[in-house]
Design an enzyme around this catalytic site. Structure first.
Site, PDB file in Angstrom:
ATOM      1  N   SER A 178       0.816  -1.224   0.000  1.00 41.68           N
ATOM      2  CA  SER A 178       0.000   0.000   0.000  1.00 41.68           C
ATOM      3  C   SER A 178       0.847   1.270   0.000  1.00 41.68           C
ATOM      4  O   SER A 178       1.869   1.335   0.691  1.00 41.68           O
ATOM      5  CB  SER A 178      -0.891   0.049   1.241  1.00 41.68           C
ATOM      6  OG  SER A 178      -1.842  -0.980   1.237  1.00 41.68           O
ATOM      7  N   ILE A 179       0.395   2.270  -0.738  1.00 40.73           N
ATOM      8  CA  ILE A 179       1.026   3.587  -0.684  1.00 40.73           C
ATOM      9  C   ILE A 179       0.971   4.091   0.763  1.00 40.73           C
ATOM     10  O   ILE A 179       1.935   4.678   1.259  1.00 40.73           O
ATOM     11  CB  ILE A 179       0.328   4.554  -1.667  1.00 40.73           C
ATOM     12  CG1 ILE A 179       0.675   4.159  -3.118  1.00 40.73           C
ATOM     13  CG2 ILE A 179       0.732   6.003  -1.384  1.00 40.73           C
ATOM     14  CD1 ILE A 179      -0.049   4.953  -4.190  1.00 40.73           C
TER      15      ILE A 179
ATOM     16  N   ASP B  37     -15.145   3.490   8.384  1.00 44.22           N
ATOM     17  CA  ASP B  37     -15.756   3.297   7.071  1.00 44.22           C
ATOM     18  C   ASP B  37     -16.263   4.662   6.632  1.00 44.22           C
ATOM     19  O   ASP B  37     -17.275   5.144   7.150  1.00 44.22           O
ATOM     20  CB  ASP B  37     -16.898   2.276   7.182  1.00 44.22           C
ATOM     21  CG  ASP B  37     -17.678   2.132   5.877  1.00 44.22           C
ATOM     22  OD1 ASP B  37     -17.326   2.821   4.886  1.00 44.22           O
ATOM     23  OD2 ASP B  37     -18.632   1.338   5.852  1.00 44.22           O
TER      24      ASP B  37
ATOM     25  N   TYR C 203      -9.307   4.426 -16.873  1.00 44.95           N
ATOM     26  CA  TYR C 203      -9.403   5.055 -15.548  1.00 44.95           C
ATOM     27  C   TYR C 203     -10.809   5.648 -15.344  1.00 44.95           C
ATOM     28  O   TYR C 203     -11.327   5.682 -14.232  1.00 44.95           O
ATOM     29  CB  TYR C 203      -8.302   6.105 -15.351  1.00 44.95           C
ATOM     30  CG  TYR C 203      -8.063   6.447 -13.889  1.00 44.95           C
ATOM     31  CD1 TYR C 203      -7.630   5.473 -12.987  1.00 44.95           C
ATOM     32  CD2 TYR C 203      -8.269   7.739 -13.420  1.00 44.95           C
ATOM     33  CE1 TYR C 203      -7.407   5.789 -11.648  1.00 44.95           C
ATOM     34  CE2 TYR C 203      -8.043   8.059 -12.082  1.00 44.95           C
ATOM     35  CZ  TYR C 203      -7.610   7.081 -11.200  1.00 44.95           C
ATOM     36  OH  TYR C 203      -7.403   7.397  -9.880  1.00 44.95           O
TER      37      TYR C 203
ATOM     38  N   LYS D  48     -11.293  11.765  -9.122  1.00 50.12           N
ATOM     39  CA  LYS D  48     -10.032  12.423  -8.734  1.00 50.12           C
ATOM     40  C   LYS D  48     -10.045  13.902  -9.117  1.00 50.12           C
ATOM     41  O   LYS D  48      -9.442  14.724  -8.425  1.00 50.12           O
ATOM     42  CB  LYS D  48      -8.828  11.709  -9.358  1.00 50.12           C
ATOM     43  CG  LYS D  48      -8.522  10.327  -8.767  1.00 50.12           C
ATOM     44  CD  LYS D  48      -8.204  10.357  -7.273  1.00 50.12           C
ATOM     45  CE  LYS D  48      -7.614   9.030  -6.810  1.00 50.12           C
ATOM     46  NZ  LYS D  48      -7.487   8.957  -5.336  1.00 50.12           N
TER      47      LYS D  48
ATOM     48  N   LEU E 280      -2.631  -3.243  -4.286  1.00 50.92           N
ATOM     49  CA  LEU E 280      -3.865  -4.025  -4.337  1.00 50.92           C
ATOM     50  C   LEU E 280      -4.907  -3.333  -5.222  1.00 50.92           C
ATOM     51  O   LEU E 280      -5.646  -3.973  -5.964  1.00 50.92           O
ATOM     52  CB  LEU E 280      -4.397  -4.191  -2.902  1.00 50.92           C
ATOM     53  CG  LEU E 280      -5.555  -5.159  -2.677  1.00 50.92           C
ATOM     54  CD1 LEU E 280      -5.162  -6.578  -3.047  1.00 50.92           C
ATOM     55  CD2 LEU E 280      -5.994  -5.116  -1.215  1.00 50.92           C
TER      56      LEU E 280
END
Ligand code: 0WE
Length: 271
Positions: free
Chosen positions: A32-33, A78, A172, A179, A211
């Site tokens: 993960s970043i 969440d 994308y 984004k 992921l």
């Protein structure tokens, strides 16, 4: 440890976050970043709370942290639920003595169907979900973080974006629209929160095999192309992104807000 398409250069992180309290979201596994950011901020001396989306994902976070960052606190969050936001930030308030210096938003979701074919076919329901989780969540988290950052005398909020917000990137699709909204959100939040000395910025990262990239059509081809075109002739690493995030969380970047920094080995400047 590094992807073969990345260069393995150790980055020296100075102790610029000593005593700083940080919330990091979006840690799913060791690729993960958010993990690259966590390791850099940990090296910089930060005290970290990690949020995980659900009980199902908690075990993996514990596994990644064990032996590396043993003094961390975990909280369930969440972002699709206001109740979850309330209870998570109540826990963070208690754990961090009412103060928060920095927050890392490393979250996105769009239904898989939207990441293939054309944006033109996106369903209303899929659009709403992608915007909710990928863009609205930054505003929701910033609103909850604000009083804690006020108490800390200011703060730094960092989100992750991608070039697909600015340019048409094949497949994308829906995430590009989400984004774009996230990046505009960074500017509006920076406008709102500057009065409290809270800075809001985003890192537009080059593609990384996480992921979130699994199952994306031709991702390896994309990484190869990226490394070839980028001026630095390699792909970005999570260490690169972690170092920049640490800079943005620190007082080294006190004059920067509302900005989207490209951490992409220069790919986006090429014509
Ligand atoms: O923002 C992203 C991906 C975020 C993402 C990934 C998934 C995969 C699993 C959001 N939602 C989902 N939904 C799922 O069901 N990136 C910057 C990585 C990424 O994703 C791409 C890319 C790149 C780069 C998709 C198509 C083309 C390029």
């Amino acid at each position: 440890m590094n992807n073969a398409l990345e260069e393995s250069v150790a980055i020296e992180i100075p102790p610029i976050l000593k005593g700083k309290k940080v919330l990091i979201s979006g840690l799913a596994n060791k690729r993960s970043i958010a993990w690259g950011i966590a390791q850099a901020m940990h090296q910089a001396g930060a005290e970290i709370i990690f949020s995980y989306q659900s009980e199902r994902l908690k075990g993996e976070v514990e596994k990644v942290l064990s032996g590396s960052i043993d003094n961390a606190t975990l909280v369930e969050l969440d972002v699709g639920s206001d109740e979850s936001l309330d209870s998570a930030f109540a826990t963070i308030d208690k754990e961090f003595d009412g103060k928060l210096d920095a927050m890392v938003h490393c979250l996105a979701f769009a239904p898989r169907e939207t990441l293939q074919g054309g944006y033109v076919d996106t369903l209303r329901e899929h659009y709403a979900l992608a915007q909710d989780i990928s863009s609205y969540s930054l505003a929701a988290m910033a609103r909850k973080a604000r009083p804690l950052m006020q108490k800390a005398g200011g703060g730094s909020i960092i989100s992750l974006s991608y070039l697909g917000a600015e340019k048409v990137i094949k497949n994308y699709n829906m995430m590009g629209i989400a984004k774009a909204a996230l990046e505009a959100g960074v500017r509006y939040l920076a406008g709102d929160l500057g009065v409290d000395n809270i800075r809001v910025n985003a890192i537009s990262a080059g593609p990384v095999k996480t992921l979130a990239a699994r199952g994306i059509a031709d991702f390896t081809t994309m990484l190869n192309k990226h490394a070839e075109i980028a001026p630095l002739k390699r792909n970005v690493s999570v260490e690169d992104i972690g170092a920049t995030a640490t800079f943005l969380a620190s007082s080294m970047s006190n004059g920067i807000t509302g900005e989207v920094l490209h951490v992409d080995c220069g790919y986006s400047i090429m014509g």
